[in-house]
Structure formats: C-alpha cells, structure tokens
Motif scaffolding. Structure first.
Motif, PDB file in Angstrom:
ATOM      1  N   MET A   1      -0.391  12.436  -5.147  1.00  0.00           N
ATOM      2  CA  MET A   1       0.510  11.924  -5.781  1.00  0.00           C
ATOM      3  C   MET A   1       1.166  11.110  -7.077  1.00  0.00           C
ATOM      4  SD  MET A   1       3.404  10.195  -2.509  1.00  0.00           S
ATOM      5  CE  MET A   1       2.146   8.365  -2.734  1.00  0.00           C
ATOM      6  N   ARG A   2       2.139  10.895  -7.681  1.00  0.00           N
ATOM      7  CA  ARG A   2       2.464  10.329  -8.647  1.00  0.00           C
ATOM      8  C   ARG A   2       3.015   8.788  -9.036  1.00  0.00           C
ATOM      9  NH1 ARG A   2       6.464  14.412 -12.311  1.00  0.00           N
ATOM     10  NH2 ARG A   2       4.570  16.056 -13.173  1.00  0.00           N
ATOM     11  N   ASP A   3       3.194   8.161  -9.409  1.00  0.00           N
ATOM     12  CA  ASP A   3       3.150   6.403  -9.756  1.00  0.00           C
ATOM     13  C   ASP A   3       5.212   6.261  -9.283  1.00  0.00           C
ATOM     14  OD1 ASP A   3       0.753   5.943  -9.364  1.00  0.00           O
ATOM     15  OD2 ASP A   3       0.310   4.906 -11.396  1.00  0.00           O
TER      16      ASP A   3
ATOM     17  N   ARG B   1       0.629  -1.057   0.157  1.00  0.00           N
ATOM     18  CA  ARG B   1       0.022   0.165   0.682  1.00  0.00           C
ATOM     19  C   ARG B   1       0.930   1.434   0.354  1.00  0.00           C
ATOM     20  NH1 ARG B   1      -4.024  -1.471   5.007  1.00  0.00           N
ATOM     21  NH2 ARG B   1      -5.371  -3.382   4.162  1.00  0.00           N
ATOM     22  N   PRO B   2       0.776   2.065  -0.404  1.00  0.00           N
ATOM     23  CA  PRO B   2       1.233   3.711  -0.498  1.00  0.00           C
ATOM     24  C   PRO B   2       1.259   4.112   0.779  1.00  0.00           C
ATOM     25  CG  PRO B   2      -1.065   4.274  -1.536  1.00  0.00           C
ATOM     26  CD  PRO B   2      -1.069   1.938  -1.487  1.00  0.00           C
ATOM     27  N   ILE B   3       1.695   4.929   1.663  1.00  0.00           N
ATOM     28  CA  ILE B   3       1.588   5.534   2.742  1.00  0.00           C
ATOM     29  C   ILE B   3       1.010   6.809   2.620  1.00  0.00           C
ATOM     30  CG2 ILE B   3       2.806   6.305   4.042  1.00  0.00           C
ATOM     31  CD1 ILE B   3       5.420   4.475   3.982  1.00  0.00           C
ATOM     32  N   GLU B   4      -0.158   6.969   3.348  1.00  0.00           N
ATOM     33  CA  GLU B   4      -1.135   7.748   3.823  1.00  0.00           C
ATOM     34  C   GLU B   4      -0.143   9.286   3.981  1.00  0.00           C
ATOM     35  OE1 GLU B   4      -4.191   7.930   5.398  1.00  0.00           O
ATOM     36  OE2 GLU B   4      -5.087   5.163   4.268  1.00  0.00           O
ATOM     37  N   LYS B   5       0.574  10.378   3.620  1.00  0.00           N
ATOM     38  CA  LYS B   5       1.114  11.449   3.346  1.00  0.00           C
ATOM     39  C   LYS B   5       0.397  12.890   3.068  1.00  0.00           C
ATOM     40  CE  LYS B   5       5.646   8.625   3.345  1.00  0.00           C
ATOM     41  NZ  LYS B   5       7.027   9.461   2.327  1.00  0.00           N
ATOM     42  N   GLU B   6      -0.068  13.547   3.929  1.00  0.00           N
ATOM     43  CA  GLU B   6      -0.303  15.252   3.864  1.00  0.00           C
ATOM     44  C   GLU B   6       0.411  15.889   2.968  1.00  0.00           C
ATOM     45  OE1 GLU B   6      -2.899  18.857   6.000  1.00  0.00           O
ATOM     46  OE2 GLU B   6      -2.863  16.363   6.441  1.00  0.00           O
TER      47      GLU B   6
ATOM     48  N   ASP C   1      12.655   7.259   3.704  1.00  0.00           N
ATOM     49  CA  ASP C   1      12.067   7.107   2.494  1.00  0.00           C
ATOM     50  C   ASP C   1      11.540   6.846   2.076  1.00  0.00           C
ATOM     51  OD1 ASP C   1      14.514   9.409   2.027  1.00  0.00           O
ATOM     52  OD2 ASP C   1      16.105   7.667   1.759  1.00  0.00           O
ATOM     53  N   ALA C   2      10.025   6.451   2.563  1.00  0.00           N
ATOM     54  CA  ALA C   2       9.511   5.270   1.613  1.00  0.00           C
ATOM     55  C   ALA C   2       8.708   5.544   1.923  1.00  0.00           C
ATOM     56  CB  ALA C   2       9.724   4.101   2.999  1.00  0.00           C
ATOM     57  N   THR C   3       7.775   4.788   0.482  1.00  0.00           N
ATOM     58  CA  THR C   3       6.550   5.677  -0.304  1.00  0.00           C
ATOM     59  C   THR C   3       4.610   4.821  -0.226  1.00  0.00           C
ATOM     60  OG1 THR C   3       7.384   5.258  -2.444  1.00  0.00           O
ATOM     61  CG2 THR C   3       7.856   7.066  -1.811  1.00  0.00           C
ATOM     62  N   HIS C   4       5.463   3.402  -0.010  1.00  0.00           N
ATOM     63  CA  HIS C   4       5.105   2.561   0.252  1.00  0.00           C
ATOM     64  C   HIS C   4       5.026   1.260   1.700  1.00  0.00           C
ATOM     65  CE1 HIS C   4       4.419   4.048  -3.586  1.00  0.00           C
ATOM     66  NE2 HIS C   4       3.035   2.348  -3.614  1.00  0.00           N
ATOM     67  N   TYR C   5       4.567   0.794   1.639  1.00  0.00           N
ATOM     68  CA  TYR C   5       4.197  -0.347   3.353  1.00  0.00           C
ATOM     69  C   TYR C   5       4.417  -1.834   2.500  1.00  0.00           C
ATOM     70  CZ  TYR C   5       0.451  -0.053   5.133  1.00  0.00           C
ATOM     71  OH  TYR C   5      -1.688  -0.036   5.060  1.00  0.00           O
ATOM     72  N   ILE C   6       4.695  -2.765   3.049  1.00  0.00           N
ATOM     73  CA  ILE C   6       4.464  -4.272   2.713  1.00  0.00           C
ATOM     74  C   ILE C   6       3.450  -4.446   4.052  1.00  0.00           C
ATOM     75  CG2 ILE C   6       5.124  -6.988   3.166  1.00  0.00           C
ATOM     76  CD1 ILE C   6       7.938  -5.801   1.241  1.00  0.00           C
ATOM     77  N   VAL C   7       2.227  -5.017   3.759  1.00  0.00           N
ATOM     78  CA  VAL C   7       1.342  -4.897   4.396  1.00  0.00           C
ATOM     79  C   VAL C   7       1.377  -6.626   5.224  1.00  0.00           C
ATOM     80  CG1 VAL C   7      -1.506  -5.089   4.815  1.00  0.00           C
ATOM     81  CG2 VAL C   7      -0.948  -4.082   3.331  1.00  0.00           C
ATOM     82  N   ASP C   8       1.591  -6.133   6.881  1.00  0.00           N
ATOM     83  CA  ASP C   8       1.066  -6.884   7.838  1.00  0.00           C
ATOM     84  C   ASP C   8      -0.148  -7.821   8.005  1.00  0.00           C
ATOM     85  OD1 ASP C   8       1.480  -8.492  10.035  1.00  0.00           O
ATOM     86  OD2 ASP C   8       3.967  -8.352   9.953  1.00  0.00           O
TER      87      ASP C   8
ATOM     88  N   ILE D   1       9.842  -1.749 -11.735  1.00  0.00           N
ATOM     89  CA  ILE D   1       8.560  -2.361 -10.653  1.00  0.00           C
ATOM     90  C   ILE D   1       7.797  -0.932 -10.609  1.00  0.00           C
ATOM     91  CG2 ILE D   1       7.595  -3.350  -9.032  1.00  0.00           C
ATOM     92  CD1 ILE D   1      10.248  -5.421  -8.936  1.00  0.00           C
ATOM     93  N   LYS D   2       6.058  -0.970 -11.137  1.00  0.00           N
ATOM     94  CA  LYS D   2       5.518   0.379 -10.858  1.00  0.00           C
ATOM     95  C   LYS D   2       5.170   0.287  -9.417  1.00  0.00           C
ATOM     96  CE  LYS D   2       2.152   1.345 -13.018  1.00  0.00           C
ATOM     97  NZ  LYS D   2       1.566   2.485 -14.316  1.00  0.00           N
ATOM     98  N   LEU D   3       5.462   1.312  -8.651  1.00  0.00           N
ATOM     99  CA  LEU D   3       4.311   1.033  -7.286  1.00  0.00           C
ATOM    100  C   LEU D   3       3.364   2.092  -7.094  1.00  0.00           C
ATOM    101  CD1 LEU D   3       7.509   1.416  -5.162  1.00  0.00           C
ATOM    102  CD2 LEU D   3       6.378  -0.925  -5.034  1.00  0.00           C
ATOM    103  N   PRO D   4       2.297   1.791  -7.755  1.00  0.00           N
ATOM    104  CA  PRO D   4       1.033   2.663  -8.017  1.00  0.00           C
ATOM    105  C   PRO D   4       0.461   3.541  -6.678  1.00  0.00           C
ATOM    106  CG  PRO D   4       0.027   0.597  -7.882  1.00  0.00           C
ATOM    107  CD  PRO D   4       1.985   0.112  -7.824  1.00  0.00           C
ATOM    108  N   ASN D   5       0.408   4.412  -6.983  1.00  0.00           N
ATOM    109  CA  ASN D   5      -0.404   5.269  -5.376  1.00  0.00           C
ATOM    110  C   ASN D   5      -2.300   4.549  -5.441  1.00  0.00           C
ATOM    111  OD1 ASN D   5      -0.703   7.072  -4.163  1.00  0.00           O
ATOM    112  ND2 ASN D   5      -2.081   8.863  -4.987  1.00  0.00           N
ATOM    113  N   SER D   6      -1.663   3.224  -5.179  1.00  0.00           N
ATOM    114  CA  SER D   6      -2.777   2.923  -4.983  1.00  0.00           C
ATOM    115  C   SER D   6      -2.480   1.833  -4.347  1.00  0.00           C
ATOM    116  CB  SER D   6      -3.983   3.077  -6.224  1.00  0.00           C
ATOM    117  OG  SER D   6      -3.571   1.940  -7.315  1.00  0.00           O
TER     118      SER D   6
END
Length: 276
Positions: free
Chosen positions: A23-25, A6-11, A136-143, A93-98
């Motif tokens: 936010m861009r992919d 998932r993308p990390i929710e950042k303001e 620097d993370a924009t995404h995280y792996i769901v646990d 690898i594209k990490l989408p904003n979703s």
C-alpha cells in the motif's frame, strides 16, 4: 511526549498484509473546515493555557507556538490566497506504510500531531477505528493502555482457538483452510495442514471462532462450493454462477440456497463426485 502512529492492517485487492502489503504512503495536509470556514489546524485559539516564555503572560496554544516558531499560525482562511504556513510544504505530512513517531517536545512535531488528529485518515485509536468512528482511516494513533488490553483479548481468543483446534478432525481442518484460507489441501500431508492452520490461527483467530459456530451441514456445503468453483466445476462470472451453460444463481447467497433446496440434491451429488 513520544507519539506512535501505525498503519491499519487491511487486506487489499492483492491479498497481502503487513510487511507484504505494498500500500502506498499517504500524504495529508491542513484543510479548511466546511462549517467554520477556518483552517482545521487542531490548535486552540481561545483558551490561555500556555505561558509566554519571555513575559510570563498567559497565551493561547496557537499564540505560544507562533511566537516560538516565528510563524503565522492564524487559522483564518482567505479564498484565493494560500496560507504562508499551513499550505506550505512543511505541513504536508507523509503517513508511511510503517510505524512513524512524533516527539511533541519538538514544536514542529507538536503542530503535525495536532493536524494529524484533525484528519479523517487517522483514527484516535485502533478501537475507535474498529467501532467505525473513522471509516476512512488508514492509520491510527497508538494508545498504550488500549494496546495492552487489545493484546490481552487477542491472546484470549487465540487460546480459545487452540483449544477448539484440537477437537477438529483432519477433514474439518481442510474445510476450514479451504473456506478461510482459500487453499485446497485435500490429499496433502498432516504437517502442511498444521502449518496452514497455524497461519490462520495467527492471522484470523476471530474468524475461526465465528466459523466454528456454524452448523456442520453449512460448513460442508460451503467447502463443497468453494472447491467446485476452484476446480471450475461451477463457473463464476460477474457475480453469477453457472453449471455448464446454465445460470443457477445470481450471487453466492442464492447459490447456497440453491444447493440447500431438496429438489437440487441430485445435482449436488453430481458436483460432489466431480470434485473428488
């Protein structure tokens, strides 16, 4: 195994979050490790934990997938010579904003998962991001287990916020919304105030709890300054604050101290009258 990322929710600078956040992919690729001078693929090249499907021989993870995919998965980096697999488009690898999913039973998804785990832009979990292990993370792996625990804690915080909400006066709610929500609801209806409070309780429950721990005198002053800045009674330019043409503070902390000073209470009263 299905992996959820998932993308990390950042303001962001535009102040939008979640579905409204444009936010861009992000695209990541296999990089060369500065210390080992090898491609950081995430694959294991030493332990023979896999079994060759044809011979039954114990092989490494890298050898197993190289044979399965009929690809060169060597991690050897040769300067000036692009790797035929790791630097090809397949491993961009594209990490989408979703939310995205990988199925590690799929060999290519398995490789992508390994590469993703090597990236500084993907935290191993939300908790590790929150602990600043992946700044620097924009995404995280769901646990899954961690997600349940975090949801439970968030629910506890929300419950506490709702309890304290009932203790607030209308003026205190307006001050809270002004400071945390950047909206001035003075003279607005009770229903509008309730609506904005509910939005804040949903999006910023922890911030509300921290806010309510502040001394009331400090909250009143902060609300006054926010409103004075909004109404241009106090002017803000390049971190500095002005009343008229006179500079009174070089940053917000200094501005707060200025109006806490007993010698400046007369000006404080003037500003209070102007924002009413």
């Amino acid at each position: 195994m299905k992996i959820e990322i998932r993308p990390i929710e950042k303001e962001k600078w535009h102040g939008k979050k979640e579905a409204d956040n444009f936010m861009r992919d992000k695209t990541i690729s296999v990089l060369v490790d500065r210390e080992t001078k090898l491609y950081a693929t995430g694959l294991n090249y030493t332990d023979t934990d896999y079994e060759d499907q044809e011979t039954g021989e114990k092989v490494t993870e890298a050898s197993y997938y190289a044979k399965l995919l009929k690809q060169n998965l060597s991690n050897v980096y040769i300067p000036g010579t692009p790797h035929e697999f790791w630097e090809a488009g397949t491993m961009r690898i594209k990490l989408p904003n979703s939310t995205m999913f990988l199925e590690t039973n799929n060999p290519f998804d398995h490789l992508k998962y390994k590469v993703i785990k090597c990236s500084k832009f993907v935290a191993n979990s939300l908790r590790e991001y929150q602990d600043n292990l992946y700044p620097d993370a924009t995404h995280y792996i769901v646990d899954g287990e961690e997600e349940m625990e975090l949801k439970a804690k968030k629910a506890e915080v929300k419950f506490e916020v709702y309890q304290k909400y009932n203790e607030l006066t209308k003026t205190e709610k307006i001050q809270l919304i002004l400071i945390l929500g950047e909206k001035n609801l003075k003279d607005k209806s009770d229903s509008m105030i309730t609506l904005e409070m509910e939005k804040l309780m949903e999006s910023k429950p922890r911030e509300i709890l921290e806010f309510l721990k502040k001394p009331k005198k400090e909250i009143v002053l902060e609300a006054l300054l926010k409103e004075a800045i909004q109404k241009n009674v106090l002017k803000y330019h390049k971190t500095k604050y002005f009343y008229g043409d006179a500079e009174i503070a070089s940053n917000y902390e200094e501005l707060t101290r200025f109006f806490e000073d007993e010698s400046n209470q007369e000006l404080k009263v003037v500003i209070m009258n102007k924002v009413q």
